[in-house]
Scaffold this active site. Structure first.
Site, PDB file in Angstrom:
ATOM      1  N   SER A 252       0.803   3.855   2.182  1.00  0.00           N
ATOM      2  CA  SER A 252       0.846   4.701   3.324  1.00  0.00           C
ATOM      3  C   SER A 252       1.979   4.951   3.843  1.00  0.00           C
ATOM      4  O   SER A 252       2.020   5.906   4.599  1.00  0.00           O
ATOM      5  CB  SER A 252       0.406   3.636   4.381  1.00  0.00           C
ATOM      6  OG  SER A 252       1.334   2.698   5.024  1.00  0.00           O
TER       7      SER A 252
ATOM      8  N   SER B 288       0.798  -1.071  -0.181  1.00  0.00           N
ATOM      9  CA  SER B 288      -0.081   0.041   0.084  1.00  0.00           C
ATOM     10  C   SER B 288       0.798   1.145  -0.118  1.00  0.00           C
ATOM     11  O   SER B 288       2.111   1.102   0.336  1.00  0.00           O
ATOM     12  CB  SER B 288      -0.785   0.281   1.149  1.00  0.00           C
ATOM     13  OG  SER B 288      -0.092   0.261   2.397  1.00  0.00           O
TER      14      SER B 288
ATOM     15  N   SER C  61      -3.287   6.915   5.482  1.00  0.00           N
ATOM     16  CA  SER C  61      -2.500   6.088   6.558  1.00  0.00           C
ATOM     17  C   SER C  61      -3.447   5.694   7.428  1.00  0.00           C
ATOM     18  O   SER C  61      -3.807   6.842   8.361  1.00  0.00           O
ATOM     19  CB  SER C  61      -1.041   6.617   6.744  1.00  0.00           C
ATOM     20  OG  SER C  61      -0.645   5.673   7.816  1.00  0.00           O
TER      21      SER C  61
ATOM     22  N   LYS D 209       4.768   1.108   9.466  1.00  0.00           N
ATOM     23  CA  LYS D 209       4.833   2.369   9.785  1.00  0.00           C
ATOM     24  C   LYS D 209       6.078   2.977  10.597  1.00  0.00           C
ATOM     25  O   LYS D 209       6.876   2.137  10.829  1.00  0.00           O
ATOM     26  CB  LYS D 209       3.582   2.742  10.675  1.00  0.00           C
ATOM     27  CG  LYS D 209       2.356   2.171  10.428  1.00  0.00           C
ATOM     28  CD  LYS D 209       1.528   2.853   9.289  1.00  0.00           C
ATOM     29  CE  LYS D 209       0.417   2.004   8.825  1.00  0.00           C
ATOM     30  NZ  LYS D 209      -0.074   2.701   7.538  1.00  0.00           N
TER      31      LYS D 209
END
Length: 260
Positions: free
Chosen positions: A46, A44, A204, A107
């Site tokens: 994010s 993804s 995100s 993250k």
């Protein structure tokens, strides 16, 4: 007759040695994957522009020690961590989602235990102090829906943030001036947990919303280096049935880039 027998014996010995080497190589690869470095891919956007869809990277398990999530199938053999090293503010970390422990997320570690974290009008505040945010340039990206084969060019504003206490400098993206999570409540990070945010701030799912705080036990490792990258989210990359185009879809310039 004896020559044929000797030839067959040598051939059998050769195949046996080859099989032995293959088994040994697989065993070494498994040990490295389980205890030292595990490959992950980015599905993804994010973490754009730090990490792009189609990046493949190695994650160091040594960085934070081992929990049950460090091993295949997450066997419930022990709780907590062994040989644990605490993450630093600014690390890019892979972890198991607290709400669904079958999912891996990646993250940036923004808040440490005891920190107060807040977003105010797109600016990150840690313990009441604004994190310096400096405009750098525009980041243009072609974003595609692989199911409907619809693509569009998206232009973000890209900024540099520098975390306090000697933390790293990295880039973040801002698409909407007043995004949904550009202003938040003050989050106080509990003991033994961490506050995680994506660098693509308007796109995100992180600790500002559904992810919440991430327990130390859920951390798998720290992202270290990109070893392969392919532009699978760009329109020209939708050419799975034409292998002769694949070399042009590879992002050669991203090979062996350190994750910062």
């Amino acid at each position: 007759m004896s020559l044929d027998t000797n030839s067959k014996a040598k051939a059998g010995s050769g195949w046996g040695e080859t099989a032995k080497i293959i088994v040994q190589a697989l065993a070494i690869a498994m040990v490295v994957r389980v205890f030292f470095f595990q490959p992950f891919n980015i599905p993804s956007g994010s973490m754009k522009s730090t990490l792009l869809i189609g990046d493949y990277l190695f994650v160091s398990k040594l960085a934070y020690g081992y929990s049950r999530f460090s091993f295949p199938f997450s066997p419930n053999l022990f709780s907590g961590r062994i040989f644990g090293g605490e993450p630093k503010r600014g690390d890019v970390a892979v972890f198991r989602l607290p709400q669904d422990e079958s999912l891996d997320y990646i993250k940036r570690v923004v808040g440490l235990p005891g920190d107060q974290v807040q977003m105010r009008e797109g600016v990150l505040y840690i313990n009441g102090q604004a994190v310096p945010k400096v405009y750098k340039d525009e980041f243009a990206n072609i974003e595609c829906d692989p199911y409907f084969r619809h693509c569009r060019r998206v232009v973000y504003k890209r900024y540099e943030e520098t975390l306090p206490d000697g933390g790293p400098t990295y880039t973040v993206l801002d698409l909407e001036p007043e995004g949904e999570f550009d202003t938040t409540e003050v989050f106080t990070v509990p003991a033994g947990q961490y506050f995680m945010m994506g660098d693509n701030r308007d796109n995100s799912s992180d600790s500002r919303a559904s992810v919440g705080f991430v327990p130390f036990e859920n951390l798998i490792g720290r992202a270290e280096i990109i070893f392969f990258s392919a532009a699978i989210d760009e329109p020209d990359a939708m050419r799975w049935f034409s292998p002769w185009t694949w070399p042009f879809d590879i992002r050669w310039s991203r090979f062996f880039n350190l994750v910062r």
